[in-house]
Scaffold this active site. Sequence first.
Site, PDB file in Angstrom:
ATOM      1  CD  GLU C 112      -3.078  -1.082   0.680  1.00 55.20           C
ATOM      2  OE1 GLU C 112      -3.388   0.019   0.198  1.00 55.20           O
ATOM      3  OE2 GLU C 112      -3.786  -2.096   0.580  1.00 55.20           O
ATOM      4  CB  VAL C 113       3.927   2.210   1.912  1.00 55.82           C
ATOM      5  CG1 VAL C 113       4.925   3.372   1.897  1.00 55.82           C
ATOM      6  CG2 VAL C 113       3.289   2.069   3.287  1.00 55.82           C
ATOM      7  CG  LEU C 124      15.185  -6.206   3.404  1.00 58.90           C
ATOM      8  CD1 LEU C 124      16.622  -5.793   3.694  1.00 58.90           C
ATOM      9  CD2 LEU C 124      14.568  -6.871   4.628  1.00 58.90           C
ATOM     10  N   PRO C 126      14.403  -8.679  -1.624  1.00 59.03           N
ATOM     11  CG  PRO C 126      12.656  -9.212  -3.064  1.00 59.03           C
ATOM     12  CD  PRO C 126      13.705  -8.175  -2.807  1.00 59.03           C
ATOM     13  NE  ARG C 127      19.114  -9.131  -5.691  1.00 58.58           N
ATOM     14  CZ  ARG C 127      19.887  -8.381  -6.466  1.00 58.58           C
ATOM     15  NH1 ARG C 127      21.043  -8.829  -6.886  1.00 58.58           N
ATOM     16  NH2 ARG C 127      19.508  -7.176  -6.822  1.00 58.58           N
ATOM     17  NE  ARG C 222      -3.055   4.254   1.507  1.00 55.46           N
ATOM     18  CZ  ARG C 222      -3.569   3.264   0.788  1.00 55.46           C
ATOM     19  NH1 ARG C 222      -4.581   2.560   1.226  1.00 55.46           N
ATOM     20  NH2 ARG C 222      -3.091   3.011  -0.419  1.00 55.46           N
TER      21      ARG C 222
END
EC number: 2.1.1.148
Lengths: 273, 273, 273, 273
Positions: C112-113, C124, C126-127, C222
């Site tokens: 959402e952000v 960050l 995924p690796r 939000r």
Amino acid sequence: MTGVSEAVGSAGAGERVTAPGPRVRLVGHSVFTPPVDVPGFEGTWTTDAADGDALAEFAGRACYRSWSRPIPETADNAGYLDHILQVGHLAVLEHSTATFYLTGVPLSVAAEVVRHRHFSVSQLSPRHQAEAGPEIVEPAAVAADPGLHARFQQAVDDAAAAYAALLEVLDPAGAGGRPGVRNPLSGKQAREAARSVLPLATATDLVVTGNYRSWRHFVGMRATDPADVAIRTLAVTILRELQQLAPHSFADFRISALPDGTALAASPLVRDA
Amino acid sequence: MTGVSEAVGSAGAGERVTAPGPRVRLVGHSVFTPPVDVPGFEGTWTTDAADGDALAEFAGRACYRSWSRPIPETADNAGYLDHILQVGHLAVLEHSTATFYLTGVPLSVAAEVVRHRHFSVSQLSPRHQAEAGPEIVEPAAVAADPGLHARFQQAVDDAAAAYAALLEVLDPAGAGGRPGVRNPLSGKQAREAARSVLPLATATDLVVTGNYRSWRHFVGMRATDPADVAIRTLAVTILRELQQLAPHSFADFRISALPDGTALAASPLVRDA
Amino acid sequence: MTGVSEAVGSAGAGERVTAPGPRVRLVGHSVFTPPVDVPGFEGTWTTDAADGDALAEFAGRACYRSWSRPIPETADNAGYLDHILQVGHLAVLEHSTATFYLTGVPLSVAAEVVRHRHFSVSQLSPRHQAEAGPEIVEPAAVAADPGLHARFQQAVDDAAAAYAALLEVLDPAGAGGRPGVRNPLSGKQAREAARSVLPLATATDLVVTGNYRSWRHFVGMRATDPADVAIRTLAVTILRELQQLAPHSFADFRISALPDGTALAASPLVRDA
Amino acid sequence: MTGVSEAVGSAGAGERVTAPGPRVRLVGHSVFTPPVDVPGFEGTWTTDAADGDALAEFAGRACYRSWSRPIPETADNAGYLDHILQVGHLAVLEHSTATFYLTGVPLSVAAEVVRHRHFSVSQLSPRHQAEAGPEIVEPAAVAADPGLHARFQQAVDDAAAAYAALLEVLDPAGAGGRPGVRNPLSGKQAREAARSVLPLATATDLVVTGNYRSWRHFVGMRATDPADVAIRTLAVTILRELQQLAPHSFADFRISALPDGTALAASPLVRDA
């Protein structure tokens, strides 16, 4: 119908003021192709509108796979998009675009248009050189008064003469002027320097693409302020084209006449500056 | 040091051409505050650079939590950001911004600046009225030639006279002129119409904010083309400020002098138009 | 004060659910440096606020060169920015930015952000592989009920086991598993495939930069919807930081408590979805 | 021809893994309408291509009013757009858009797509509830190995069971479960909390609109990296559609097969990350 909308009145023949005010032509727009594997009432899903209006509805329904039409108020495209506008779900209007070719736009107005950051703009290059010299767009308030018109005509003639004189020295090859200039520039540099005396009334051309949400924002900001005559008149002309192209996506805007004869548009659903 | 950079030379005293070319002041920039709970060599993570350079490194390391510095080549901020530039991981440069206050910018140059869509711009309103009349920025190539300078001076004087004459009729209250005009406009409408005769050399002010990636794009496009003197000179002046502010984020740009005395900047890492 | 805000409650020790909910640290922000040649009451122009609030006021005043303060209501920074918010002149709030380092953000919230297109985000990778396995963020409504907590704990343990089992086959070198796999992938491809079984509650880290206008938009969308607990709680936590950083640019937002103990923020000046 | 492109292989019947991988349908695109008052060889200007390719050429020629075709190399649409690509004048490609309806997109891939900030995206709402439970997209590398497939199947079944169990408690009315829950939430809050155990392989739908420049950027980044199988396969599938729609605007991309049977696309004109 010519497909050409004129935003303001025309100039007299035989004068330097050749551009009759911005002309607006729709040259590009979105069309919708329903996917064959999305179910509708009978066979493929479809709706009772075309092109951008239909594409916006499709995108909205895709968010809930609400292909059937259970609610009467939103069962047709007009009702569905009215609901979209009411609840402010404007993201679905981003899928449809319209492209206008605008010519005869004064540089002062062009500067306002290109500031809308969600537009894509291709502008006539300053490197383009009209053979007849700079084209000029006269403000309507000036053209309406013979004395002001004459004063304006003199000013733009003076500017054109200064432009030619500077260019003759700075770019003698291009302008056919005297050789031996002490500070020779490239042709482009010369025109850039000479252009500094051209008036803001100088005309340019723009190809402007925006999605419906961007056009709504533009119209909502520019067609509504009585103080800005030139860009307001342009925005209303564009709105008329948009309401022909996508009547339901722009249905909330109402066009009215001001006492001075110019037009203004407003929508109760446009709330922000 | 005054904190004011001048992009081009100055005009003589006592003339209408009062603006000596764009002036550039850094009025805002990003600072970095290391979070207390991210581990460093001893206690909190830190680096050997300040402000925007440090913030960009922090963002880059956050993508891998690579707070320790195992690789010698990227162990300091200069090496780390050099690597970022080499591999094109430019997104981390978006976290740091710089804001410049630019005054004395000709409208022709301002139009080029505001087209960069990733900038945030606040521009001097056309409604603002300098008491001394419009300020003018003379192109360097014109100022360098006494004959051209005189011709330019005459042209901008003519334009100022026409502007005053139009305004006197269109806005007699504001300009102190004759009453009884047939087509009275609001003060803003009157100035809008009168402005149409002002030259592109008219000066404006801009407050421009961009992140480092956007500034790199601007410098990469505008400081490199020999043909565009005015905006190139402005872009190089801004680059000098950026290299003081964030030396490692702009380390790849080299400034050199052209034969005509103006400056140009280029980087081997800027490959796209 | 630690400089770390926790958005939600903490997890028990010794469990896989290690991330106690998003943590929010301000790691970057704009500062203002008044230009030495802009006139103020005595000497250089200044104001009674710092950093981003001051920069926004400076940009607003630059549009009219209104450096003096003739109107009492807008003579101080609080009054000036209140006026800016009232009339919706939000462009001046684009010059000031704030950067947050968010950790322990569930992937569902991160999605959402990052959809807010005016933000700059470093996430960050995924690796990156946490040695202890995937970190998990438990929803508050689940953590509050022992039975649900146990069911959630089992589900994330199952997922972690499946992740490890897939990775052992797909990337035996990296995971130390059996050789001779029939379809060897690169380590990155293997993790990509194995990640497909990880839950949306998996935690990530984000560095997010936005200008004040963008943050106002984010908070306005939000922090206001009772239905979205996780991102609303995050948005309110960020708002608290922003109100400390730039009290006048966010002065119109009021934070209140809902019956369920969570917080909500709203402003009468935020009108659009 | 069905108008539906499948990005990856299909799942077996009777299993929870119902989504066979992303399906790609072109549902919207730009068409070009030549303005009646722009001169061509005989009458109105036209070109030898349709739709978006033609609109891009028109916008490029409008920058110089170069409606005639003096240079043989750029006299047809293919040559003109090849020149545009070579010199990097990509702004003219922003006038033409394409809209794709993508279904069966794993959430991990959707997160990558929506990060492209120049796209307009409408996504299936998490509030939408498929009656058959969450749909799942199995990674190709997992589906290719019976052992991995079984382990994956078990994992997504476990997740679906946990999702149902959480929802039964959190939203007993919606899910038909036991009343008397201690902490009743709204239906949307309950689904939000329960969704935290769903795997990243859960499928979603996207309507994605981009202009040709944005699609070129997407393909240039996503179709080229051997490491990212899922989004690369999707990007190549989209490229095939784009090359049918606008062959000259995407002519420089070449599609080739990797040893593992997946496809990759690259262009010598895409230089930046």
